[in-house]
Write an enzyme that holds these catalytic residues in place. Structure first.
Site, PDB file in Angstrom:
ATOM      1  N   ASP A 671     -22.376  29.268  14.426  1.00 57.73           N
ATOM      2  CA  ASP A 671     -21.931  29.258  13.032  1.00 57.73           C
ATOM      3  C   ASP A 671     -20.607  30.005  12.878  1.00 57.73           C
ATOM      4  OD1 ASP A 671     -22.556  28.636  10.191  1.00 57.73           O
ATOM      5  OD2 ASP A 671     -22.595  30.811   9.988  1.00 57.73           O
ATOM      6  N   LYS A 675     -16.751  28.705  11.807  1.00 56.52           N
ATOM      7  CA  LYS A 675     -15.969  29.315  10.730  1.00 56.52           C
ATOM      8  C   LYS A 675     -14.565  29.702  11.194  1.00 56.52           C
ATOM      9  CE  LYS A 675     -19.982  31.049   8.175  1.00 56.52           C
ATOM     10  NZ  LYS A 675     -20.774  32.239   7.774  1.00 56.52           N
TER      11      LYS A 675
END
Length: 810
Positions: A671, A675
């Site tokens: 994740d 980003k």
């Protein structure tokens, strides 16, 4: 003297005629009154004539139905049986129809006689009823006063003879003087009709020749409207227009008044008022020579739903005379009405818009006219394109006004409405565009919103995903709905809503307080059906919101953007796929006037991407990024102190909604990689997911877990590993943070122990922080810091993107 014309709906029932009597009684002026046939009767008369001409005996039952309807209406109003005049008309009607049936032929002269019956019966009923109400009324047979040629079906008025006869009749006028509309006669007393809108024309002729002070058209609407109220719910009443504006509006589909009927009044400068029989207190639309120079640029938006485009083209047309003459002559001979004309400046082609029902007749006429030239390839075959509509902006104040057409085309383009042809009259009172019929609803609403309701904008949402974030977003929308409408003029509606099992659509909006029950009663969800439903409702200012982590849903974005529907999403998959796909989505949004917003992909509700975009657009250049991008991981390492097992802290974070449904997505580092990849790309650099180095803090055993429960078990077994990480950092006076970095073309993600001098040291709770080192912020970076996890903050970020779109020129 006033001339009052009452249309078919105004005399369509006993109650309607009683209302007409009240209107007439309320007038102190001498009145010349014109009435149409009872609503729907003219269509029945046409059917009777056609049925008789086909030799079908059924015409008798149709005729009997018309007779009984008028008998019943007469009896209910007058409270007596009709007199002999009524039955004389019926007898003539029956005789003509029988002759048509016997001969199997309906001549234009016979058709006119049959079609005249409606007005003759309605005016007889009105006359006898008015007399029972004490109204001083005289019935005049229009056939004795309005003289025409023998062009049956659409006769031309002999104004000289008509004027002479009317001036003689005027000498004996009483208080109310009633004339049947639509009907007239030749000098030989053969019954004729004045064509479509003939009752309006009858009234206008009388108003002009009798020098009336005012001409009132009574119908079933309050007056001219800014748009078709059946399509545009926010359409409103127009108080005043000029003759020219009324002509333009009526030509392009405003059915309240028929264009030729304005001309006699226009020539004499007689004011016209459109009024509602069933709402007489409404003052109506006033039509005069003057227009309101201090009012809006646009007076109304009119439309014609079904047109066809006819194109004559070929290189042989360039510079050669008579092509246009032959083209329009052929259409005229075939009685095809041309609505719109546009021609290429090269003279290579001529395109006209016609009524869609006339396309076959137009094609036959033009093929006959240009048969030899088409056969020898000197011109191209005649091209007919169906399923189009025309929209037209009308207003005298558009003259010499810069930017009106630009605003019109920009608004249409932003909403994915393709324009196939454009025409603007030299008077500059009309700008017309041909669009696909399926886009008419959207085009009318978005133009009306832009030109008339600039302070109120409706936003239509289509949402997939009703988990924690989806629920939070809908709740926030419900809480802010009234505030946004009142203070920001945004009317935000959820039109389509779905979860992984069901979906529901409401074209006027799903009630925000009842969305769960509406969704529970929905149909089975498939992504294909949801998207197709979204396309089919075809609403302006549409936003698709994906609140899932689904790769399948993210794969739909490109096609959605092509439909000029903007996309808002916290789903990171689309923006972190291959660089070519990412750039393609950006390109699609620019090309089709939509937007692709994913602010919540990084740091939930923090304005990280919007700030970064502002920097880049203003010419700044990012050369280094340092960030803590996972509120989940900040929370975990802030909470973990070695006294509570690390696995229990993970479970607590999940219960609080700080993790993905599968917490491994947060802890594995993928994740955070996504980003930082987004930040790198939004800074203008090329980077792929696999280019970013990941140094995981998890032991290898935890990375190989087969399920969430298996992951929990393995984390618990590795508690010593996590405790050691914590103790080592504590011994240095440092704190553990998972840091994402980018510099000199290299991106990385890894666990770091930061000391008390570092900006990351004091991050609390689930805060995120981003440091941008740029050309302008070199020694001291720009810092963005705040909560970066949780359903509420993510929902607020989605909300911010929706508002950003709502307040932009969508």
């Amino acid at each position: 003297m006033k001339v009052l014309k009452f249309g078919g709906t105004s005399v369509g029932s006993e109650e309607a005629i009683r209302q007409v009597a009240k209107i007439v009684q309320g007038n102190v002026d001498q009145i010349v009154m014109v009435s149409s046939a009872v609503g729907g009767v003219t269509d029945q008369l046409v059917e009777i004539g056609d049925t008789a001409a086909r030799g079908k005996k059924e015409y008798e039952s149709l005729l009997e139905a018309v007779k009984l309807r008028h008998e019943q209406m007469y009896y209910n109003l007058v409270e007596n049986k009709p007199d002999t005049n009524f039955y004389d008309i019926i007898e003539e009607f029956e005789d003509i129809c029988r002759g048509v049936w016997l001969l199997r032929e309906l001549t234009p002269r016979s058709a006119d006689f049959i079609h005249s019956i409606g007005e003759r019966l309605s005016t007889l009923i009105i006359t006898d009823f008015f007399r029972t109400q004490g109204i001083d009324i005289t019935l005049y047979d229009s056939r004795k006063y309005i003289v025409t040629d023998d062009q049956f079906g659409n006769a031309n008025v002999n104004f000289k003879l008509t004027n002479e006869r009317l001036q003689e009749a005027k000498k004996s006028f009483t208080k109310v003087n009633l004339f049947p509309g639509f009907v007239a006669a030749t000098e030989e007393n053969e019954t004729t009709t004045l064509g479509r809108g003939g009752s309006d024309y009858t009234a206008a002729i009388l108003a002009g020749l009798l020098a009336a002070d005012h001409f009132e058209v009574w119908t079933d609407v309050d007056g001219l409207m800014t748009a078709d109220p059946r399509i545009v719910k926010k359409a409103h009443f127009i108080e005043h227009v000029s003759y020219e504006e009324a002509l333009e509006l009526s030509h392009f589909g405003a059915k309240v008044i028929y264009p030729p009927s304005i001309q006699p009044a226009l020539e004499k400068g007689i004011p016209i008022t459109i009024k509602n029989t069933f709402n007489p207190e409404q003052k109506g639309t006033l039509i005069t020579k003057e227009w309101d120079e201090d009012k809006q640029l646009i007076r109304g938006i009119s439309s014609i739903k079904d047109i066809a485009l006819v194109t004559l083209s070929g290189s042989s047309m360039v510079g050669i005379p008579k092509f246009s003459y032959r083209f329009f002559r052929a259409l005229s001979t075939a009685n095809v009405n041309v609505i719109l004309i546009t021609q290429a400046s090269s003279e290579h082609s001529i395109t006209v818009g016609i009524d869609g029902k006339e396309s076959g007749r137009a094609l036959r006429a033009l093929n006959t006219e240009f048969e030899e030239m088409i056969a020898t390839n000197r011109i191209n075959p005649i091209e007919i394109e169906d399923n189009f509509s025309i929209i037209a902006l009308v207003g005298s104040n558009m003259r010499n006004q810069v930017g009106v057409s630009g605003q019109m085309f920009n608004v249409l383009g932003k909403n994915g409405v393709s324009i196939h042809a454009i025409a603007q009259g030299s008077s500059e009172r009309n700008i017309s565009a041909v669009i696909s019929k399926e886009d008419l609803h959207k085009a009318l609403n978005v133009l009306h919103e832009s030109f008339f309701l600039s302070l109120t904008k409706r936003i239509n949402l289509f949402i997939i995903g009703t988990g924690n974030v989806g629920k939070a977003f809908i709740n926030q929308l419900a809480q802010q709905f009234t505030f946004l409408k009142k203070n920001h003029q945004l009317n935000i509606k959820i039109i389509g809503l779905a979860n992984s099992r069901q979906m529901h659509f409401e074209k006027d909006g799903i009630p925000l307080s009842k969305w769960e029950s509406y969704l529970a009663e929905g149909v089975a969800f498939t992504k294909e059906d949801f998207i197709q439903n979204m396309y089919d409702v075809n609403l302006r200012n549409s936003i698709f919101i994906d609140i899932t982590a689904s790769e399948d849903i993210a794969a739909l974005y490109a096609d959605i953007l092509k439909k000029s529907i903007s996309v808002v999403t916290p789903n990171k998959i689309a923006a972190t796929g291959p660089q070519t796909d990412y750039l393609n989505l950006k390109s699609m949004s620019k090309r089709y006037g939509s937007q692709f917003l994913f602010e919540t992909n990084v740091c939930a509700g923090l304005p990280v991407l919007s700030t970064l975009n502002d920097l880049v657009r203003s010419g700044d250049q990012v050369h280094q990024i340092e960030a803590v991008l996972s509120g989940t991981l900040v929370f975990l390492f802030n909470e973990y102190d070695g006294t509570t097992k690390f696995v229990d802290v993970i479970k607590k974070a999940k219960e609080l909604g700080f993790t993905e449904p599968d917490p491994r997505l947060d802890l594995f580092g993928s994740d955070v990689k996504r980003k930082i990849l987004i930040l790198i790309r939004e800074s203008g650099y090329t980077c792929e997911y696999d280019d970013i180095e990941l140094n995981s803090f998890l032991p290898e055993s935890c990375m190989e877990s087969s399920s969430v429960e298996d992951f929990y078990e393995k984390v618990e077994k590795e508690e010593a590993h996590f405790k050691k990480l914590y103790e080592d950092a504590k011994a240095k006076g440092a704190r553990l943070k998972v840091v994402a970095k980018y510099k000199d073309g290299h991106g990385s993600v890894g666990l770091e122990a930061v000391d008390a001098t570092h900006p990351f040291y004091n991050l609390e709770g689930k805060d995120n922080i981003v440091l941008f080192y740029t050309k302008r912020y070199d020694d001291h970076p720009m810092v963005i810091k705040g909560a970066g996890a949780g359903a509420e903050v993510t929902a607020s970020g989605i909300f911010a993107d929706v508002l950003r779109l709502g307040q932009s020129d969508m």
